[in-house]
Design a protein around this motif. Structure first.
Motif, short mmCIF file in Angstrom:
data_model
loop_
_atom_site.label_atom_id
_atom_site.label_comp_id
_atom_site.label_asym_id
_atom_site.label_seq_id
_atom_site.Cartn_x
_atom_site.Cartn_y
_atom_site.Cartn_z
N VAL A 44 5.30 39.23 7.39
CA VAL A 44 6.22 40.70 7.21
C VAL A 44 6.58 40.05 6.38
N ALA A 45 7.53 41.95 6.49
CA ALA A 45 8.42 42.46 5.66
C ALA A 45 9.58 43.05 6.53
N ARG A 46 10.82 42.38 6.20
CA ARG A 46 11.98 42.97 7.20
C ARG A 46 12.69 43.64 6.46
N GLU A 47 13.06 44.58 6.75
CA GLU A 47 14.73 45.17 5.66
C GLU A 47 15.58 45.80 6.71
N GLU A 48 16.15 45.47 6.79
CA GLU A 48 17.58 45.10 7.73
C GLU A 48 17.62 45.30 9.24
N ASN A 49 17.03 44.41 9.28
CA ASN A 49 16.71 43.08 10.60
C ASN A 49 15.25 44.88 11.25
N LYS A 50 14.34 45.06 10.51
CA LYS A 50 13.40 45.93 10.62
C LYS A 50 12.15 45.18 9.88
N VAL A 51 11.15 45.24 10.93
CA VAL A 51 9.72 45.20 10.65
C VAL A 51 9.45 46.64 9.59
N VAL A 52 8.95 46.10 8.18
CA VAL A 52 9.19 47.17 7.60
C VAL A 52 6.96 47.46 6.90
N GLY A 53 6.94 46.09 6.79
CA GLY A 53 5.62 45.90 7.05
C GLY A 53 4.73 44.97 6.98
N ALA A 54 3.26 44.92 7.29
CA ALA A 54 2.61 43.03 7.84
C ALA A 54 1.10 43.38 7.07
N LEU A 55 0.93 41.79 7.48
CA LEU A 55 -0.56 41.62 6.95
C LEU A 55 -0.92 40.82 7.95
N TYR A 56 -2.76 40.09 8.04
CA TYR A 56 -2.97 39.12 8.69
C TYR A 56 -3.72 38.63 8.14
N TRP A 57 -4.20 37.74 8.50
CA TRP A 57 -5.22 37.06 7.81
C TRP A 57 -5.81 35.68 9.10
N LEU A 58 -7.42 35.70 8.76
CA LEU A 58 -8.84 34.79 9.51
C LEU A 58 -9.20 33.40 8.37
N ASP A 59 -9.19 32.71 8.40
CA ASP A 59 -10.27 31.90 8.16
C ASP A 59 -11.70 32.43 8.39
N CYS A 60 -12.17 31.93 6.82
CA CYS A 60 -13.63 31.73 7.01
C CYS A 60 -14.26 31.26 5.99
N LEU A 61 -15.87 31.20 5.85
CA LEU A 61 -16.49 30.26 4.99
C LEU A 61 -16.99 30.58 4.62
N TRP A 62 -16.83 30.33 3.12
CA TRP A 62 -18.65 30.70 2.20
C TRP A 62 -19.11 29.60 1.27
N GLY A 63 -20.56 29.33 2.04
CA GLY A 63 -20.91 28.15 1.82
C GLY A 63 -19.90 26.99 1.76
N GLU A 64 -19.22 25.99 0.86
CA GLU A 64 -18.46 25.18 1.64
C GLU A 64 -17.10 25.19 0.92
#
Length: 246
Positions: A44-64
Motif C-alpha cells: 500500500v501507499a499511504r499519505e497522511e495515514n490514508k491508503v492512496v494506492g495498492a497492489l497485490y501479487w500471487l505466486d505462479c510457475l513458469w517451468g522451473e
C-alpha cells in the motif's frame, strides 16, 4: 509517501480503493479477501495515514522458474499523477528480484502498456477474445472443480505456459464454473469465459449443453495480453498466461 505491506485493519480501505478502480461486487471482494489475500503479497501507499494506492501479487510457475503475478494495481482517483504507481511497483520488483523471481502482469487498459514498458515489461504470448453462439446440437460436458481443472489444464496448456495454481484455485473455485470434455476445458464466469483450451469448433455445442445463448470467450491467440519482466539476461519469454484478476 510511505510504501509498506498492509495490515488487516487496512482491508476496508483496500476494498474501497478496489471498487473505485475496478467496480467489482462485494461478493467478489469477500471471496478475494478471504481466499487469496495475504498482507505479505500486497503493498500500500499511504499519505497522511490514508491508503492512496495498492497492489497485490500471487505466486505462479513458469517451468522451473517462480514468478510473481502482480495485479489490481490502483491509485485513488484524487491522488493520480503523483508517481504513486511507480513507487508502489518498486517494492514487489525488489522483493521478487531478491527471491530470484520474475514478474508478470496484465494491464487493465492497453494504454498502460507504454507505462509498464518503461518499468521493464514486455508483451508476450497473446489471447484473443471472441463471442461464440450456441449451436443446435449439444456436446457432452462434465462439471468439475477448479482443482480438477488445474490438473487437466496441465495437459492442454500451450507450450511454455505459466501455471497459476496454489491460492488461485480456491479463489477461482468460488467465482467460476469449470467444465471438461474430450480434449477440452472451459472456465466460465458470470458474463464471459476467461479461458477455453481445446478445439474452438466445439464451443457452440458446449454452450448449447450449458444453455448459454452466447458469451465472450478467451482463447490462446495473438492479441497482446500479459507482460513479463524478467531478471535473467537470456531474454527468454513465457508463451501463455490467463485468468487476469484486474
Amino acid at each position: 509517501m510511505i510504501i509498506e505491506h498492509p495490515v488487516r485493519e487496512d482491508i476496508p480501505a483496500l476494498r474501497r480503493l478496489w471498487k473505485q478502480a475496478f467496480g467489482d461486487t462485494d461478493a467478489f471482494l469477500d471471496s478475494f479477501f478471504s481466499l487469496a489475500f495475504s498482507a505479505d503479497r500486497a503493498m500500500v501507499a499511504r499519505e497522511e495515514n490514508k491508503v492512496v494506492g495498492a497492489l497485490y501479487w500471487l505466486d505462479c510457475l513458469w517451468g522451473e522458474k517462480r514468478l510473481s503475478y502482480i495485479y489490481a494495481v490502483a491509485t485513488d482517483k484524487d491522488y493520480r499523477g503523483r508517481g504513486i504507481c511507480t513507487a508502489l511497483m518498486t517494492r514487489p520488483h525488489q522483493e521478487a528480484s531478491e527471491a530470484g523471481k520474475g514478474t508478470v502482469l496484465v494491464p487493465v487498459e492497453n494504454s498502460l502498456r507504454t507505462f509498464y514498458g518503461r518499468l521493464g515489461y514486455r508483451n508476450f504470448g497473446g489471447i484473443d477474445e471472441e463471442i461464440f453462439f450456441s449451436a443446435d446440437t449439444p456436446v457432452a460436458v462434465q462439471k468439475i472443480s477448479a482443482y480438477a481443472y488445474g490438473e487437466k489444464r496441465r495437459e492442454l496448456l500451450p507450450e511454455n505456459s505459466i501455471l497459476q495454481e496454489g491460492d488461485f484455485l480456491p479463489f477461482l473455485d468460488a467465482n467460476m464454473q469449470f467444465y471438461s470434455g474430450e480434449g477440452w476445458l472451459l472456465a466460465i464466469g458470470d458474463d464471459f469465459a476467461p479461458e477455453f483450451l481445446g478445439n474452438k469448433a466445439l464451443l457452440p455445442g458446449i454452450l448449447k449443453a450449458l444453455q448459454i445463448p452466447k458469451t465472450p470467450v478467451r482463447c490462446a491467440g495473438k492479441t497482446p495480453f500479459a507482460m513479463y519482466r524478467g531478471i535473467e539476461e537470456d531474454g527468454a519469454m513465457p508463451g501463455y498466461f490467463a485468468f487476469a484478476l484486474d
